[in-house]
Design an enzyme around this catalytic site. Structure first.
Site, short mmCIF file in Angstrom:
data_model
loop_
_atom_site.label_atom_id
_atom_site.label_comp_id
_atom_site.label_asym_id
_atom_site.label_seq_id
_atom_site.Cartn_x
_atom_site.Cartn_y
_atom_site.Cartn_z
N GLY A 143 0.85 -1.20 0.00
CA GLY A 143 0.00 0.00 0.00
C GLY A 143 0.87 1.24 0.00
O GLY A 143 1.97 1.23 -0.57
N ARG A 221 1.37 -4.40 12.63
CA ARG A 221 0.73 -4.61 13.92
C ARG A 221 1.23 -5.95 14.46
O ARG A 221 1.45 -6.89 13.68
CB ARG A 221 -0.79 -4.69 13.77
N GLU A 250 1.49 -5.08 23.34
CA GLU A 250 2.30 -3.90 23.70
C GLU A 250 1.75 -3.20 24.93
O GLU A 250 0.53 -3.10 25.06
CB GLU A 250 2.31 -2.92 22.53
N HIS A 268 7.59 0.34 19.22
CA HIS A 268 6.55 0.90 18.34
C HIS A 268 6.81 2.38 18.05
O HIS A 268 6.01 3.25 18.42
CB HIS A 268 5.14 0.71 18.94
O1 A2R Z 1 -6.28 -3.98 -0.46
P1 A2R Z 1 -4.96 -4.18 -1.13
O2 A2R Z 1 -4.89 -5.24 -2.17
O3 A2R Z 1 -4.36 -2.87 -1.62
O4 A2R Z 1 -3.93 -4.68 0.02
C1 A2R Z 1 -3.63 -3.94 1.16
C2 A2R Z 1 -2.91 -4.86 2.12
N1 A2R Z 1 -3.84 -5.70 2.87
C3 A2R Z 1 -3.77 -7.03 2.87
N2 A2R Z 1 -2.93 -7.87 2.29
C4 A2R Z 1 -3.12 -9.20 2.49
N3 A2R Z 1 -4.11 -9.69 3.24
C5 A2R Z 1 -5.00 -8.88 3.86
N4 A2R Z 1 -5.99 -9.38 4.60
C6 A2R Z 1 -4.86 -7.48 3.68
N5 A2R Z 1 -5.53 -6.39 4.13
C7 A2R Z 1 -4.91 -5.32 3.61
O5 A2R Z 1 -2.20 -3.98 2.99
C8 A2R Z 1 -2.58 -2.87 0.94
O6 A2R Z 1 -1.64 -3.27 -0.01
C9 A2R Z 1 -1.87 -2.77 2.30
C10 A2R Z 1 -2.32 -1.58 3.14
O7 A2R Z 1 -2.02 -0.42 2.48
P2 A2R Z 1 -2.69 0.99 2.85
O8 A2R Z 1 -4.15 0.81 3.05
O9 A2R Z 1 -2.21 1.98 1.84
O10 A2R Z 1 -2.12 1.31 4.28
P3 A2R Z 1 -0.76 2.07 4.71
O11 A2R Z 1 -0.99 3.50 4.78
O12 A2R Z 1 0.36 1.57 3.86
O13 A2R Z 1 -0.60 1.52 6.21
C11 A2R Z 1 -0.52 0.13 6.48
C12 A2R Z 1 -0.49 -0.16 7.97
C13 A2R Z 1 -1.51 0.56 8.85
O14 A2R Z 1 -2.78 0.04 8.77
C14 A2R Z 1 -0.91 0.40 10.24
O15 A2R Z 1 -1.31 -0.80 10.82
C15 A2R Z 1 0.57 0.31 9.95
O16 A2R Z 1 0.71 0.27 8.52
O17 A2R Z 1 1.23 1.44 10.47
#
Ligand code: A2R
Length: 307
Positions: A143, A221, A250, A268
């Site tokens: 992402g 996480r 945590e 963290h």
């Molecule tokens: O929805 P997709 O195809 O873009 O995939 C998202 C991926 N993702 C997953 N991959 C595999 N299995 C899952 N169940 C699943 N759920 C989500 O994670 C996407 O590629 C990525 C998240 O990207 P963003 O929404 O742009 O979030 P960002 O800003 O990169 O932050 C990611 C995480 C936050 O939620 C905090 O937990 C941490 O970084 O600081």
């Protein structure tokens, strides 16, 4: 003045700006009926009992990009807008991922201890480490932050591969299966959101696929990685190294993990610089102020974008 409930701590800069528009209430003393806005963070979120007591709640503004500690299904059902702070922390979290990866490869903690203990003078040169150049790096969650990590890896001549729910329009190789990707990787970097859909997605099978020369980095996480399987894999040598910024419970970190020499552990602090936290704080506040002004927000979480 509009009534805002504060969950967790906020910075002085945030308080000053919020006090110009809101009366701020603390969790140990508030009148639930009056509260229309909440400011919180990714770790504390909003507990279901407080959320259900706030019958006039309109906005939950989260300081951080992850919002797995807020029940967005319930928020959408009640028409409550949840906001977060995407993008402003991409580069910082990516730097933290690189810091952990490089620290594992070049044994920074071991070699730092070697100098401090006086061993260098007594025993001579330290044992050699591994080069971080030319590695295949699997990004679990390509992402906003995942892409920033891929960009930052360019000077190390990494081959980037990835897994996410959907294939992206990028030049990197896509894997449908995390285990299959781990088999082909030297490093696996976790940067998906937390929550049920990614719970323990990195299990013992994935760790063994990554293997004795493999390095696992987690800046997402704690829930994404099976922590007891990780301890077993690192102890038995089935997995080589782990660089972790996040943990299951945590700030408690299992002693077994703290005692392992093949780990680098951070409290963290993925986005934890003065500059980036200031940008996150400003966006958290601006979401609230904008809602007061015209009923809209700047950065709603995707689930609430239609509200
Ligand atoms: O929805 P997709 O195809 O873009 O995939 C998202 C991926 N993702 C997953 N991959 C595999 N299995 C899952 N169940 C699943 N759920 C989500 O994670 C996407 O590629 C990525 C998240 O990207 P963003 O929404 O742009 O979030 P960002 O800003 O990169 O932050 C990611 C995480 C936050 O939620 C905090 O937990 C941490 O970084 O600081």
């Amino acid at each position: 003045m509009t009534n805002l409930l504060q969950i967790g701590s906020i910075t002085e800069a945030m308080r000053e700006r919020l006090e110009s528009a809101f009366t701020i209430h603390q969790v140990d003393n508030f009148d639930a009926k009056k509260i229309t806005h909440v400011v919180t963070n990714g770790h504390d979120g909003l507990s279901p009992d407080i959320m259900s007591s706030l019958e006039n709640l309109k906005v939950i503004s989260g300081y951080g990009v992850g919002y797995d500690a807020i029940d967005t299904v319930e928020a959408v059902r009640r028409g409550i807008i949840v906001t977060h702070t995407p993008n402003v922390l991409n580069e910082e979290v990516a730097t933290t991922a690189l810091l952990l990866m490089l620290s594992c490869y070049r044994e920074v903690l071991r070699d730092d201890a070697y100098v401090r203990s006086g061993d260098w003078e007594v025993k001579g040169g330290a044992p050699l480490t591994r080069s971080a150049d030319n590695q295949t790096v699997g990004i679990l969650g390509l992402g906003r932050i995942g892409q920033a990590i891929a960009n930052k890896l360019a000077p190390w001549n990494a081959t980037i591969v990835y897994h996410s729910r959907n294939k992206k329009d990028v030049e990197y190789t896509y894997y449908k299966s995390v285990t299959e990707m781990a088999k082909d990787c030297d490093v696996l970097i976790c940067i998906t959101p937390g929550g049920p859909s990614t719970d323990n997605i990195v299990n013992s099978e994935v760790m063994e696929a990554l293997g004795p020369n493999g390095t696992l980095i987690n800046v997402s996480r704690g829930s994404v990685v099976d922590e007891s399987a990780l301890i077993d894999a690192l102890k038995s040598g089935k997995l080589g190294w782990a660089g972790l910024d996040v943990f299951e419970s945590e700030p408690a970190v299992p002693e077994a993990l703290r005692n392992l020499p093949n780990t680098v552990l951070l409290p963290h602090v993925g986005s934890g610089t003065v500059e980036t936290r200031a940008a996150m704080g400003a966006l958290t506040v601006e979401n609230l102020l904008k809602h007061l002004k015209d009923g809209t927000v700047i950065s709603a979480v995707p689930e609430c974008a239609h509200l």
